[in-house]
Design a protein around this motif. Structure first.
Motif, PDB file in Angstrom:
ATOM      1  N   TRP A 705       0.862  -1.187   0.000  1.00  0.00           N
ATOM      2  CA  TRP A 705       0.000   0.000   0.000  1.00  0.00           C
ATOM      3  C   TRP A 705       0.898   1.235   0.000  1.00  0.00           C
ATOM      4  CZ3 TRP A 705      -1.888   2.622   4.983  1.00  0.00           C
ATOM      5  CH2 TRP A 705      -2.697   3.727   4.674  1.00  0.00           C
ATOM      6  N   TYR A 707       0.662   5.619  -0.794  1.00  0.00           N
ATOM      7  CA  TYR A 707      -0.165   6.775  -1.164  1.00  0.00           C
ATOM      8  C   TYR A 707       0.682   8.047  -1.161  1.00  0.00           C
ATOM      9  CZ  TYR A 707      -0.506   7.780   3.888  1.00  0.00           C
ATOM     10  OH  TYR A 707      -0.239   8.066   5.208  1.00  0.00           O
ATOM     11  N   ASN A 735      -3.377   6.717  -4.590  1.00  0.00           N
ATOM     12  CA  ASN A 735      -3.606   5.688  -3.581  1.00  0.00           C
ATOM     13  C   ASN A 735      -3.589   4.331  -4.295  1.00  0.00           C
ATOM     14  OD1 ASN A 735      -4.175   4.358  -1.219  1.00  0.00           O
ATOM     15  ND2 ASN A 735      -6.298   5.038  -1.070  1.00  0.00           N
ATOM     16  N   LYS A 737      -2.916   0.099  -4.196  1.00  0.00           N
ATOM     17  CA  LYS A 737      -2.862  -1.102  -3.367  1.00  0.00           C
ATOM     18  C   LYS A 737      -2.682  -2.338  -4.238  1.00  0.00           C
ATOM     19  CE  LYS A 737      -6.524   0.660  -2.350  1.00  0.00           C
ATOM     20  NZ  LYS A 737      -7.263   1.869  -2.791  1.00  0.00           N
ATOM     21  N   ASN A 771      -7.273   7.539   1.662  1.00  0.00           N
ATOM     22  CA  ASN A 771      -7.784   6.914   2.877  1.00  0.00           C
ATOM     23  C   ASN A 771      -6.569   6.370   3.611  1.00  0.00           C
ATOM     24  OD1 ASN A 771      -8.872   5.357   4.896  1.00  0.00           O
ATOM     25  ND2 ASN A 771     -10.236   4.176   3.566  1.00  0.00           N
ATOM     26  N   ASN A 777      -8.342   0.213   3.402  1.00  0.00           N
ATOM     27  CA  ASN A 777      -7.833   0.125   2.037  1.00  0.00           C
ATOM     28  C   ASN A 777      -7.784  -1.313   1.542  1.00  0.00           C
ATOM     29  OD1 ASN A 777      -6.677   2.694   0.593  1.00  0.00           O
ATOM     30  ND2 ASN A 777      -6.323   3.018   2.780  1.00  0.00           N
ATOM     31  N   THR A 781     -10.039  -2.841  -1.527  1.00  0.00           N
ATOM     32  CA  THR A 781      -9.375  -3.487  -2.661  1.00  0.00           C
ATOM     33  C   THR A 781      -9.960  -4.869  -2.923  1.00  0.00           C
ATOM     34  OG1 THR A 781      -7.325  -2.292  -2.204  1.00  0.00           O
ATOM     35  CG2 THR A 781      -7.149  -4.279  -3.552  1.00  0.00           C
TER      36      THR A 781
END
Length: 807
Positions: A705, A707, A735, A737, A771, A777, A781
């Motif tokens: 992850w 961001y 962002n 993931k 977020n 997250n 996803t």
């Protein structure tokens, strides 16, 4: 500009000369090679680790092993003596090894093939031409796991190669025994009536992390393969027909938000020995569905992410094709090269992320005169995409990748057992008006007879046939001292503006010249404090061709060592003491952005993996001469070896870039950068449960992850500096993931034959909604992009030499 280059080259040459005279005036002396005469036998041997066949009692022995690492030159202990015998018949050679050692100190973790794990090991390094250029290395662990590779001085050890050979291990009251059979089809040698092979036997005493060799390996000399012993006595053998057919069948059930799909595939791989020197590999109807997943990242830089090759055909036995760094096999079957032209009210209905590979072949080998030849050819299919007019509903197809041919050709002439001159050509031909590309390179690697000094270099030239033809070139020259405690290398590059190898290679930067230098010191024997100790210092200075601006000025120094408990440590410092300029980040020709002076450091701790629980830690930091701009992070994780069968490791990676200055957009008038904070968190788990050395369960999990949070926007000025931008108001937060989970079962039910069962679920999700909750997250996803696959694959190796008897 030329004056700077001349001064720096003069400095390197002066340093080289000084180091030769003042640091290491004495050259290493070449040790006398040991010789082992092989016994011929007409008796068949059962590979069971017992050494109870009568011929083992009369075979000549190879003993008196000498430590290679860490205490170079020290004889083996009588309590840990190694006794090796070798015999041969019309099918192959046999190796029997008795390895004395206390059973309490013997380590024998069961692993998958080519994974050394925490085990004791024994191996044989064979060179059928005795030219010191290429070894076949076949190794067995105390748990019975096989490791094998092809080793060259230029590329090191290539464990993607899997030979067909046989081994067995048996534990005894004095230690352990290894019995091996190496069929002639697994190795390469000449057709002479009397064979003289290069050979060395290898042993690792794992609990002390000590490595031994039968013929002494002098750590003063960098070339290990030149320090092999001699194997004699093999006479009147014929290289067998090397023909292997590997048919496969596989089935996939895939499910995602669009529904479920079932796929059945079948095909065949072929390996054929054209003669004693050259091998043909071909894949008919390839299947790469069970290859390892890619570790995708949030990529905010100007260059593509370079991914590892996980397809066996493009990793196995490719040392020739990797010469010159012109071949990046992920180009074959990658994303389409064409651009889609949309008319008014049109949109694409599903653009492919990859192109299907129709077939591929490679021919590679080396003659008895030292000439290596490699030919690789692959064909990808024509691919188009449907385009729909959202107003009229009409659809049409547009070609995004035509039928394409990828080709690599290599000639590599070795001489004097340690030097080579090579020619490499790569070519991509696409049907129709699509872009074609051709790259050629001439390389040389020259070593002194005693393997003490090296002169190497290359010149590369590319021609691209597109809407506008372009020609570019690159050249490099370097000199190095390759023996002793003190070593160095130095050289320079020139890369033209239009140098581009990216149709079949990968290259990020061009239009510069640079000089670089490196100096290192190492201990060759343990001291009172250290088992190993290594110091390194290096630097690079790089200028942009057209402006003469400095685009890289880097100085680094590091120390790494292991203590008496075999824990590993390292620390390093990096300095960029001069303001430099980045010509790639702006993504526009002629523009650049300044990079502030900075300094940083890193370190690592890796505790002894022999212990049931071990730990790794790797922190780093960088501080920039720019307001509140810095970077820091660390990798950390424990490793748990619960038993010889069960292993689990966890990795955690955290990275933070504060006040990073990065490109985000280009308007009609400006190039927009952003002042941003970038955070990355990665968790990974890997583990295995081994039923035996042929059957394992494996798990790999990765959640990545990252961001990027925009603080404010900047306008890039013509001088490379910034001005505040208060009018640009687009959302450029990122962002990203990536989730991967693989659970697999693998059974090698016969040499070269395998059953694989894989359950995989994976998801990649990108959005501009920030977020900062890691769990939310992940849930988001998995809910939106989860893809699940169950697959079963069976492949079976058919050896012509055995199959002909079936008929």
């Amino acid at each position: 500009m030329n004056l700077k280059l001349s001064l720096l080259l003069s400095f390197i040459c002066t340093s080289v000369a000084f180091t030769q005279e003042s640091v290491s005036p004495e050259l290493p002396k070449t040790a006398e090679k040991k010789t082992l005469n092989v016994l011929r036998t007409d008796l068949s041997a059962t590979i069971d680790g017992k050494l109870d066949e009568p011929f083992w009692n009369t075979a000549q022995t190879a003993t008196d092993f000498i430590m290679f690492q860490p205490d170079n030159g020290k004889p083996e202990l009588e309590t840990e003596k190694t006794i090796v015998r070798v015999a041969y018949d019309n099918e192959g050679i046999y190796i029997g090894a008795e390895l004395h050692q206390s059973r309490e100190d013997l380590l024998k973790e069961i692993t998958q093939r080519d994974n050394f794990g925490t085990s004791d090991h024994f191996g044989i390094f064979l060179n059928g031409y005795n030219d010191g250029q290429q070894d076949f290395r076949l190794i067995v662990s105390a748990a019975g796991t096989q490791m094998d590779c092809i080793a060259t001085q230029e590329n090191g050890e290539d464990y993607s190669w899997d030979g067909i050979w046989y081994s067995a291990v048996k534990l005894t009251d004095f230690g352990w025994v290894v019995e091996m059979k190496i069929p002639y089809a697994a190795i390469r040698f000449s057709q002479k009536d009397k064979q003289i092979w290069g050979v060395n036997f290898f042993r690792e005493v794992r609990y002390k992390k000590q490595k031994y060799a039968w013929n002494k390996i002098d750590a003063n000399i960098g070339n290990i393969m030149q320090q092999a012993g001699i194997l004699t006595g093999i006479e009147n053998i014929k290289p067998p027909t090397r023909l292997f057919l590997i048919p496969y069948a596989s089935g996939y059930v895939n499910q995602n938000k669009d529904g479920a799909e079932t796929t059945i595939k079948g095909g065949m791989d072929i390996k054929y020995g054209i003669n004693d020197s050259f091998t043909l590999d071909a894949i008919l109807v390839p299947d790469f569905g069970q290859t390892a997943f890619d570790n995708r990242i949030l990529n905010l830089g100007p260059f593509e992410q370079q991914l590892n090759e996980n397809r066996g055909f493009f990793t196995e036995g490719t040392d020739l094709f990797n010469k010159g760094g012109l071949f990046y096999s992920r180009r074959i079957g990658s994303r389409p090269s064409g651009k889609i032209t949309l008319k008014e009210n049109e949109q694409v209905q599903g653009e492919p992320s990859a192109i299907n590979l129709l077939n591929a072949i490679k021919i590679s080998g080396r003659t008895s005169k030292g000439l290596g030849i490699g030919i690789l050819n692959a064909v990808t299919e024509k691919t188009d995409v449907p385009i729909i007019n959202t107003v009229t509903g009409e659809t049409r197809n547009e070609v995004v990748e035509p039928l394409a041919n990828y080709n690599v050709l290599v000639f590599d002439q070795r001489f004097r057992k340690n030097s080579s001159v090579s020619f490499v050509n790569t070519n991509v031909t696409r049907n129709g008006s699509f872009r074609d590309a051709n790259v050629s390179a001439l390389l040389f690697d020259l070593n002194t007879k005693a393997n003490t000094y090296k002169l190497s270099g290359n010149i590369k030239y590319n021609h691209i046939n597109d809407s506008e033809d372009k020609n570019g070139y690159s050249t490099n020259m370097s000199v190095a001292k390759t023996f002793g405690k003190y070593r160095f290398n130095g050289g320079g590059n020139y890369v033209s503006k239009d140098y581009n190898i990216n149709d079949l290679g990968i290259n990020f930067t061009n239009n510069y010249y640079n000089v670089y230098g490196n100096f290192s010191y190492r201990i060759l024997n343990p001291s009172k404090t250290f088992n190993t100790f290594y110091y390194n210092a290096n630097s690079t200075f790089e200028w942009q061709n057209e402006t003469g601006r400095l685009q890289n000025a880097w100085i680094g120094t590091s120390i790494s060592f292991s203590n008496k408990k075999n824990d590993d440590f390292g620390i390093g410092l990096d300095f960029n003491p001069i303001e430099t300029y980045d010509f790639y980040q702006p993504r526009k020709a002629g523009r650049f952005v300044y990079r502030p002076k900075n300094y940083g450091g890193w370190g690592y701790i890796s505790t002894n993996y022999n212990n049931p629980v071990a730990f790794d830690l790797n922190p780093y930091f960088y501080i920039y001469d720019q307001t509140k701009r810095n970077s820091y992070g660390f990798n950390a994780g424990p490793r748990f070896r619960f038993s010889d069968k069960l292993f689990l490791s966890y990795g955690f990676n955290f990275a933070r870039d504060n006040n990073d200055k990065g490109y985000v957009d280009e308007t009609a008038t400006d190039i927009i950068f952003a002042n941003r904070n970038v955070t990355t968190i990665e968790n990974s788990v890997s583990g295995k449960y081994a039923i035996n050395s042929q059957m394992t369960f494996n798990v790999k999990v990765r959640y990545y992850w990252s961001y990027s949070e925009i603080k404010n926007y900047l306008t890039l000025l013509e001088d490379g500096y910034f001005a505040p931008n208060t009018t640009y108001n687009q959302n450029n937060n990122d962002n990203f993931k990536s989730w991967n989970y693989d659970l697999s079962y693998t059974w090698w039910f016969a040499p070269g034959s395998q059953v694989s069962v894989l359950y995989r679920n994976n998801a990649i999700h990108y959005e501009q909604r920030l977020n900062k909750n890691i769990i939310d997250n992940l849930a988001h996803t998995l809910q939106n992009d989860l893809n699940q696959t169950i697959s079963v694959s069976v492949k079976y190796l058919i050896d012509y030499n055995k199959a002909k008897n079936w008929l």
